[in-house]
Design a protein around this motif. Structure first.
Motif, short mmCIF file in Angstrom:
data_model
loop_
_atom_site.label_atom_id
_atom_site.label_comp_id
_atom_site.label_asym_id
_atom_site.label_seq_id
_atom_site.Cartn_x
_atom_site.Cartn_y
_atom_site.Cartn_z
N GLN A 1 4.36 3.66 3.29
CA GLN A 1 3.57 2.42 3.38
C GLN A 1 3.85 1.75 4.72
O GLN A 1 4.99 1.70 5.17
CB GLN A 1 3.93 1.47 2.22
CG GLN A 1 3.90 2.11 0.85
CD GLN A 1 2.59 2.77 0.51
OE1 GLN A 1 1.53 2.19 0.72
NE2 GLN A 1 2.65 3.98 -0.01
N ASN A 2 2.82 1.19 5.34
CA ASN A 2 3.04 0.61 6.66
C ASN A 2 3.39 -0.87 6.65
O ASN A 2 3.70 -1.43 7.68
CB ASN A 2 1.81 0.85 7.56
CG ASN A 2 0.55 0.20 6.99
OD1 ASN A 2 0.60 -0.50 5.99
ND2 ASN A 2 -0.57 0.47 7.62
N ASN A 3 3.36 -1.53 5.51
CA ASN A 3 3.67 -2.97 5.48
C ASN A 3 4.86 -3.31 4.59
O ASN A 3 4.99 -4.42 4.10
CB ASN A 3 2.44 -3.77 5.06
CG ASN A 3 1.91 -3.35 3.70
OD1 ASN A 3 2.39 -2.41 3.09
ND2 ASN A 3 0.91 -4.06 3.22
N PRO B 1 4.99 -7.01 1.36
CA PRO B 1 4.25 -7.49 2.53
C PRO B 1 4.44 -8.96 2.89
O PRO B 1 4.36 -9.33 4.06
CB PRO B 1 2.79 -7.20 2.17
CG PRO B 1 2.88 -6.01 1.27
CD PRO B 1 4.14 -6.24 0.47
N SER B 2 4.71 -9.84 1.92
CA SER B 2 4.92 -11.25 2.23
C SER B 2 6.39 -11.59 2.50
O SER B 2 6.73 -12.73 2.76
CB SER B 2 4.41 -12.13 1.08
OG SER B 2 3.00 -12.10 1.04
N SER C 1 -2.48 -8.76 0.46
CA SER C 1 -1.57 -7.64 0.76
C SER C 1 -0.50 -7.50 -0.30
O SER C 1 -0.14 -6.38 -0.69
CB SER C 1 -0.91 -7.83 2.13
OG SER C 1 -1.87 -7.69 3.15
N SER C 2 0.02 -8.62 -0.78
CA SER C 2 1.04 -8.55 -1.84
C SER C 2 0.43 -8.02 -3.13
O SER C 2 1.05 -7.22 -3.83
CB SER C 2 1.68 -9.92 -2.06
OG SER C 2 2.44 -10.28 -0.93
N ASP D 1 0.73 -13.68 2.13
CA ASP D 1 -0.47 -12.85 2.22
C ASP D 1 -0.80 -12.37 0.82
O ASP D 1 -0.36 -11.31 0.38
CB ASP D 1 -0.22 -11.69 3.18
CG ASP D 1 -1.47 -10.88 3.47
OD1 ASP D 1 -2.42 -10.90 2.64
OD2 ASP D 1 -1.50 -10.22 4.52
#
Length: 160
Positions: A123-125, A148-149, A46-47, A43
């Protein structure tokens, strides 16, 4: 299991700096340091947001044809490359795959590492593998997350 593995390699991590400094005179030192680190991510956006909005890196370039982002915090350059075929993507397993086990980023002080941990918990991810703890018997402290990834990132504070 992960803590046991990390504790068993702690002596190697602590000795790595001195071992490099003790390179025999017969061997020429060709490398001055790491220029940049490239991470393949699932992603890209997101990253990128994680590194820029959460860790404070700046975008210093991009390549929409690859696609990729080039990020810097003036000390470290990180390239994020999007995986080419998401359907064939295989998650990295540090115990079974050859490749980057984790990226270790330095943090100035123990207090700043604790503040970073609190920041990352919001952070949620982000998956936090473990909170700040001593690296072996100390005095260095570290923590490990997955961005995130899914790439593993260690943050480590070594007292000077």
């Amino acid at each position: 299991m992960l803590k046991h593995t990390l504790l068993s390699i702690t002596p190697l991590l602590l000795l790595s700096t001195s071992a490099i400094a003790d390179t025999p005179n017969k061997v020429k030192n060709w490398v001055g340091g790491i220029d940049h680190l490239g991470l393949t991510v699932s992603d890209l956006d997101s990253s990128k947001v994680f590194f820029t909005d959460v860790l404070g890196f700046k975008v210093v370039g991009n390549d929409a044809t690859y696609p990729a982002y080039f990020l810097s915090n003036k000390k470290t350059i990180i390239t994020l490359w999007r995986v080419k075929n998401d359907e064939k993507r295989v998650a990295f397993n540090q115990s079974e795959n050859v490749g980057l086990h984790h990226l270790a980023l330095s943090v100035e002080k123990h207090r700043k590492l604790s503040k970073l941990h609190k920041h990352l918990k919001m952070q949620n991810n982000i998956a936090i593998e473990f909170a700040p703890e001593n690296l072996g018997k100390g005095p260095a402290r570290h923590m490990m997350i997955r961005e995130p990834s899914g790439n593993r990132i260690e943050f480590i504070a070594r007292p000077i």
